[in-house]
Write a protein that holds these residues in place. Structure first.
Motif, PDB file in Angstrom:
ATOM      1  N   GLN A   1       6.199  12.826  -3.240  1.00  0.00           N
ATOM      2  CA  GLN A   1       5.810  11.552  -2.647  1.00  0.00           C
ATOM      3  C   GLN A   1       4.987  10.748  -3.640  1.00  0.00           C
ATOM      4  OE1 GLN A   1       3.860  13.334   0.816  1.00  0.00           O
ATOM      5  NE2 GLN A   1       5.389  12.312   2.094  1.00  0.00           N
ATOM      6  N   ILE A   2       4.847   9.470  -3.366  1.00  0.00           N
ATOM      7  CA  ILE A   2       4.027   8.585  -4.186  1.00  0.00           C
ATOM      8  C   ILE A   2       2.836   8.153  -3.348  1.00  0.00           C
ATOM      9  CG2 ILE A   2       3.917   6.387  -5.406  1.00  0.00           C
ATOM     10  CD1 ILE A   2       6.938   6.699  -5.933  1.00  0.00           C
ATOM     11  N   ALA A   3       1.636   8.461  -3.840  1.00  0.00           N
ATOM     12  CA  ALA A   3       0.409   8.058  -3.151  1.00  0.00           C
ATOM     13  C   ALA A   3       0.108   6.607  -3.498  1.00  0.00           C
ATOM     14  CB  ALA A   3      -0.752   8.938  -3.585  1.00  0.00           C
ATOM     15  N   ASP A   4      -0.280   5.821  -2.501  1.00  0.00           N
ATOM     16  CA  ASP A   4      -0.690   4.443  -2.782  1.00  0.00           C
ATOM     17  C   ASP A   4      -1.903   4.431  -3.701  1.00  0.00           C
ATOM     18  OD1 ASP A   4       1.360   3.354  -1.279  1.00  0.00           O
ATOM     19  OD2 ASP A   4       0.153   3.200   0.525  1.00  0.00           O
ATOM     20  N   ILE A   5      -2.876   5.262  -3.392  1.00  0.00           N
ATOM     21  CA  ILE A   5      -4.028   5.473  -4.274  1.00  0.00           C
ATOM     22  C   ILE A   5      -4.241   6.981  -4.379  1.00  0.00           C
ATOM     23  CG2 ILE A   5      -6.504   5.138  -4.652  1.00  0.00           C
ATOM     24  CD1 ILE A   5      -6.318   2.573  -3.005  1.00  0.00           C
ATOM     25  N   TYR A   6      -4.421   7.454  -5.592  1.00  0.00           N
ATOM     26  CA  TYR A   6      -4.615   8.881  -5.862  1.00  0.00           C
ATOM     27  C   TYR A   6      -5.957   9.060  -6.557  1.00  0.00           C
ATOM     28  CZ  TYR A   6      -3.805  13.520  -7.858  1.00  0.00           C
ATOM     29  OH  TYR A   6      -3.905  14.844  -8.193  1.00  0.00           O
ATOM     30  N   VAL A   7      -6.721  10.053  -6.130  1.00  0.00           N
ATOM     31  CA  VAL A   7      -8.022  10.361  -6.731  1.00  0.00           C
ATOM     32  C   VAL A   7      -8.046  11.834  -7.094  1.00  0.00           C
ATOM     33  CG1 VAL A   7     -10.518  10.389  -6.379  1.00  0.00           C
ATOM     34  CG2 VAL A   7      -9.140   8.619  -5.262  1.00  0.00           C
ATOM     35  N   GLU A   8      -8.430  12.107  -8.333  1.00  0.00           N
ATOM     36  CA  GLU A   8      -8.620  13.496  -8.769  1.00  0.00           C
ATOM     37  C   GLU A   8      -9.998  13.591  -9.404  1.00  0.00           C
ATOM     38  OE1 GLU A   8      -6.573  16.781 -11.693  1.00  0.00           O
ATOM     39  OE2 GLU A   8      -5.307  15.297 -10.726  1.00  0.00           O
TER      40      GLU A   8
ATOM     41  N   GLY B   1     -12.398  19.227  -8.812  1.00  0.00           N
ATOM     42  CA  GLY B   1     -11.166  19.915  -8.452  1.00  0.00           C
ATOM     43  C   GLY B   1     -10.477  19.358  -7.213  1.00  0.00           C
ATOM     44  N   MET B   2     -11.177  18.524  -6.453  1.00  0.00           N
ATOM     45  CA  MET B   2     -10.563  17.954  -5.244  1.00  0.00           C
ATOM     46  C   MET B   2      -9.626  16.812  -5.617  1.00  0.00           C
ATOM     47  SD  MET B   2     -13.569  17.936  -2.387  1.00  0.00           S
ATOM     48  CE  MET B   2     -12.425  17.821  -1.023  1.00  0.00           C
ATOM     49  N   LYS B   3      -8.549  16.718  -4.855  1.00  0.00           N
ATOM     50  CA  LYS B   3      -7.557  15.662  -5.048  1.00  0.00           C
ATOM     51  C   LYS B   3      -7.334  14.981  -3.706  1.00  0.00           C
ATOM     52  CE  LYS B   3      -5.338  18.536  -8.483  1.00  0.00           C
ATOM     53  NZ  LYS B   3      -4.155  19.317  -8.810  1.00  0.00           N
ATOM     54  N   TRP B   4      -7.374  13.649  -3.723  1.00  0.00           N
ATOM     55  CA  TRP B   4      -7.170  12.872  -2.506  1.00  0.00           C
ATOM     56  C   TRP B   4      -6.001  11.927  -2.709  1.00  0.00           C
ATOM     57  CZ3 TRP B   4     -12.896  10.880  -2.279  1.00  0.00           C
ATOM     58  CH2 TRP B   4     -13.731  11.951  -1.992  1.00  0.00           C
ATOM     59  N   ALA B   5      -5.184  11.785  -1.706  1.00  0.00           N
ATOM     60  CA  ALA B   5      -4.082  10.820  -1.741  1.00  0.00           C
ATOM     61  C   ALA B   5      -4.211   9.912  -0.517  1.00  0.00           C
ATOM     62  CB  ALA B   5      -2.743  11.540  -1.722  1.00  0.00           C
ATOM     63  N   PHE B   6      -4.126   8.608  -0.742  1.00  0.00           N
ATOM     64  CA  PHE B   6      -4.234   7.626   0.331  1.00  0.00           C
ATOM     65  C   PHE B   6      -2.906   6.903   0.492  1.00  0.00           C
ATOM     66  CE2 PHE B   6      -8.461   8.259  -1.280  1.00  0.00           C
ATOM     67  CZ  PHE B   6      -9.265   8.256  -0.157  1.00  0.00           C
ATOM     68  N   GLU B   7      -2.488   6.754   1.720  1.00  0.00           N
ATOM     69  CA  GLU B   7      -1.243   6.042   2.041  1.00  0.00           C
ATOM     70  C   GLU B   7      -1.587   4.972   3.074  1.00  0.00           C
ATOM     71  OE1 GLU B   7       2.759   5.134   1.856  1.00  0.00           O
ATOM     72  OE2 GLU B   7       1.667   6.587   0.635  1.00  0.00           O
ATOM     73  N   PHE B   8      -1.180   3.760   2.809  1.00  0.00           N
ATOM     74  CA  PHE B   8      -1.458   2.651   3.708  1.00  0.00           C
ATOM     75  C   PHE B   8      -0.175   2.211   4.389  1.00  0.00           C
ATOM     76  CE2 PHE B   8      -4.658   2.608   0.446  1.00  0.00           C
ATOM     77  CZ  PHE B   8      -5.822   2.493   1.171  1.00  0.00           C
ATOM     78  N   GLN B   9      -0.274   1.966   5.672  1.00  0.00           N
ATOM     79  CA  GLN B   9       0.869   1.478   6.442  1.00  0.00           C
ATOM     80  C   GLN B   9       0.574   0.066   6.918  1.00  0.00           C
ATOM     81  OE1 GLN B   9       3.713   3.290   6.738  1.00  0.00           O
ATOM     82  NE2 GLN B   9       2.643   4.677   5.362  1.00  0.00           N
ATOM     83  N   HIS B  10       1.598  -0.743   6.943  1.00  0.00           N
ATOM     84  CA  HIS B  10       1.455  -2.118   7.402  1.00  0.00           C
ATOM     85  C   HIS B  10       2.603  -2.432   8.332  1.00  0.00           C
ATOM     86  CE1 HIS B  10       2.244  -6.457   7.217  1.00  0.00           C
ATOM     87  NE2 HIS B  10       0.928  -6.529   7.253  1.00  0.00           N
ATOM     88  N   SER B  11       2.273  -3.093   9.413  1.00  0.00           N
ATOM     89  CA  SER B  11       3.302  -3.501  10.350  1.00  0.00           C
ATOM     90  C   SER B  11       3.014  -4.918  10.798  1.00  0.00           C
ATOM     91  CB  SER B  11       3.322  -2.578  11.562  1.00  0.00           C
ATOM     92  OG  SER B  11       4.215  -3.092  12.531  1.00  0.00           O
ATOM     93  N   SER B  12       4.006  -5.765  10.710  1.00  0.00           N
ATOM     94  CA  SER B  12       3.818  -7.144  11.156  1.00  0.00           C
ATOM     95  C   SER B  12       3.957  -7.257  12.667  1.00  0.00           C
ATOM     96  CB  SER B  12       4.822  -8.065  10.460  1.00  0.00           C
ATOM     97  OG  SER B  12       6.132  -7.646  10.779  1.00  0.00           O
ATOM     98  N   SER B  13       4.351  -6.189  13.320  1.00  0.00           N
ATOM     99  CA  SER B  13       4.533  -6.237  14.766  1.00  0.00           C
ATOM    100  C   SER B  13       3.505  -5.351  15.472  1.00  0.00           C
ATOM    101  CB  SER B  13       5.952  -5.806  15.134  1.00  0.00           C
ATOM    102  OG  SER B  13       6.175  -4.483  14.701  1.00  0.00           O
TER     103      SER B  13
END
Length: 61
Positions: A25-32, A40-52
């Motif tokens: 997968q592709i993380a919108d924002i990735y932190v290592e 050693g911690m890794k965080w991945a952020f995924e943002f969702q957007h809906s116009s409805s």
């Protein structure tokens, strides 16, 4: 959020659109984190957007 993470964790690797091979997968924002209390911690952020977007209370603001 990207700028906030860069400022909050200046020694961490913070980047947009990073491919994660283990999840394919592709993380919108990735932190290592490289050091400190989160080393050693890794965080991945995924943002969702809906116009409805539907607000259950009938309000949108």
């Amino acid at each position: 959020m990207y700028n906030w993470l860069k400022g909050k964790f200046p020694n961490a690797f913070v980047e947009f659109e990073v491919y994660i091979p283990t999840t394919r997968q592709i993380a919108d924002i990735y932190v290592e984190h490289q050091d400190g209390e989160y080393e050693g911690m890794k965080w991945a952020f995924e943002f969702q957007h809906s116009s409805s977007y539907h607000c259950p209370m009938g309000r949108t603001s």
